[in-house]
Design an enzyme around this catalytic site. Sequence first.
Site, PDB file in Angstrom:
ATOM      1  CB  THR A  51     -53.760  -2.543  51.324  1.00 29.62           C
ATOM      2  OG1 THR A  51     -53.097  -3.767  51.642  1.00 29.62           O
ATOM      3  CG2 THR A  51     -55.257  -2.770  51.213  1.00 29.62           C
ATOM      4  CB  ALA A  53     -45.797   1.195  48.791  1.00 28.55           C
ATOM      5  CB  VAL A  54     -45.874  -1.827  44.527  1.00 26.85           C
ATOM      6  CG1 VAL A  54     -45.958  -2.145  43.033  1.00 26.85           C
ATOM      7  CG2 VAL A  54     -44.435  -1.442  44.889  1.00 26.85           C
ATOM      8  NE  ARG A  79     -52.358  -6.748  57.614  1.00 26.01           N
ATOM      9  CZ  ARG A  79     -51.408  -7.500  57.072  1.00 26.01           C
ATOM     10  NH1 ARG A  79     -51.450  -8.820  57.211  1.00 26.01           N
ATOM     11  NH2 ARG A  79     -50.420  -6.959  56.392  1.00 26.01           N
ATOM     12  CB  CYS A 174     -36.796  -1.023  42.126  1.00 22.22           C
ATOM     13  SG  CYS A 174     -35.974  -1.478  43.669  1.00 22.22           S
ATOM     14  CD  GLN A 201     -31.241  -0.261  46.191  1.00 23.37           C
ATOM     15  OE1 GLN A 201     -30.263  -0.891  45.826  1.00 23.37           O
ATOM     16  NE2 GLN A 201     -32.405  -0.852  46.444  1.00 23.37           N
ATOM     17  CB  SER A 204     -40.073   4.116  48.024  1.00 20.79           C
ATOM     18  OG  SER A 204     -38.909   4.219  47.205  1.00 20.79           O
ATOM     19  N   GLY A 205     -38.290   1.435  48.653  1.00 18.10           N
ATOM     20  CA  GLY A 205     -37.957   0.078  48.246  1.00 18.10           C
ATOM     21  C   GLY A 205     -38.325  -0.963  49.286  1.00 18.10           C
ATOM     22  NE  ARG A 280     -33.520  -0.473  52.044  1.00 19.29           N
ATOM     23  CZ  ARG A 280     -34.319  -0.699  51.028  1.00 19.29           C
ATOM     24  NH1 ARG A 280     -34.513   0.235  50.118  1.00 19.29           N
ATOM     25  NH2 ARG A 280     -34.935  -1.848  50.887  1.00 19.29           N
ATOM     26  CG  HIS A 287     -34.068   3.061  44.437  1.00 14.77           C
ATOM     27  ND1 HIS A 287     -34.567   3.419  45.672  1.00 14.77           N
ATOM     28  CD2 HIS A 287     -34.375   1.740  44.281  1.00 14.77           C
ATOM     29  CE1 HIS A 287     -35.160   2.366  46.232  1.00 14.77           C
ATOM     30  NE2 HIS A 287     -35.063   1.337  45.396  1.00 14.77           N
TER      31      HIS A 287
END
Length: 379
Positions: A51, A53-54, A79, A174, A201, A204-205, A280, A287
């Site tokens: 579930t 992002a990656v 959960r 990454c 970066q 998303s990281g 960031r 990135h």
Amino acid sequence: MKAPALAHHHHLLSATRIPRTNLRPRTATPASTIRMSLQENAPSLAVVGVTGAVGQEFLSVLSDRGFPYRSIKMLASKRSAGKHLTFEDNDYVIEELTADSFDGIDIALFSAGGSISKQFGPIAVDRGSIVVDNSSAFRMDENVPLVIPEVNPDAMKHIKLGSGKGALIANPNCSTIICLMAATPLHRCAKVVRMVVSTYQAASGAGAAAMEELELQTREVLEGKQPTCKIFKQQYAFNLFSHNAPVLPNGYNEEEMKLVKETRKIWNDMNVKVTATCIRVPVMRAHAESVNLQFENPLDEDKARDILKNAPGVVVIDERPSNNFPTPLEVSNKDDVAVGRIRRDVSQDGNFGLDIFVCGDQIRKGAALNAIQIAEMLL
């Protein structure tokens, strides 16, 4: 986080992007081939952290590349267990990750954080699974190969699918993957002795929640409201700050030291000098990195450009007259790492130094795609 419905393509918070003809699209497979990826004689798969992002991108890349599998198990925390997920026109129920999750699993793709990997990775290996782990849990373990398929595929040549023996393979960080995709072809030619990396970066990281917070903060700031700062301790929208990884006693943060240590392991060169500053920036996905290279042997910028144009997984965007160079938007949702700003380092005598600028999709090549490419080498 709500489990997404995944068809053949699914992307988190995809930003509007301007296509350029010289950047190859991500690998796509005809629909007829995708449907044939479900095969009786193919390996059984498990996706741990499905579930996130990656985890979602794992599924997207598996589908895009027509990765063959006879079954696929969707695993997540308690959960999320019981929720339904659609993948390649089939309905799956997300299962809670337990010690019994890996019975009969050939390849397990992990992206659920280091503590989960440390707990369940060895269990999966004991059950005979080959684990491709996206966390930092095993990267510096001398017995675990740290692999970028275009860079050091031989590091995992001793691991065989169907041997009955489980194994661990680590996916690099990454920022390391994106950097070394561009630096390695030049290193092979002229031998890098020192590398200075400054990273820019994306959200998303830090995962899907960070991407959502950046979007929320942007709206809040534009509306004159106080920004919500739950994922990061400070305003991210319209700002930039030092990477949020913990700062170590030497003054470097963990993200910066990953670049140092992982580069040495992947290149199998403990003498290469690497220093990094990781920042960031308020970019949704992908990135960017400024990389300064010092070589043992001379390498001029024209030859370097030719080398990079022929490097697998790399596309050159280096158009000086039009000031057209790689951008995060351009590489978002793309497989290739883009390289530009290729120029001689004028602070060094002769052709012993180069500056390059690199952009890569952190979720894709920086994580999920690299892991799936590792799995493909097992087939």
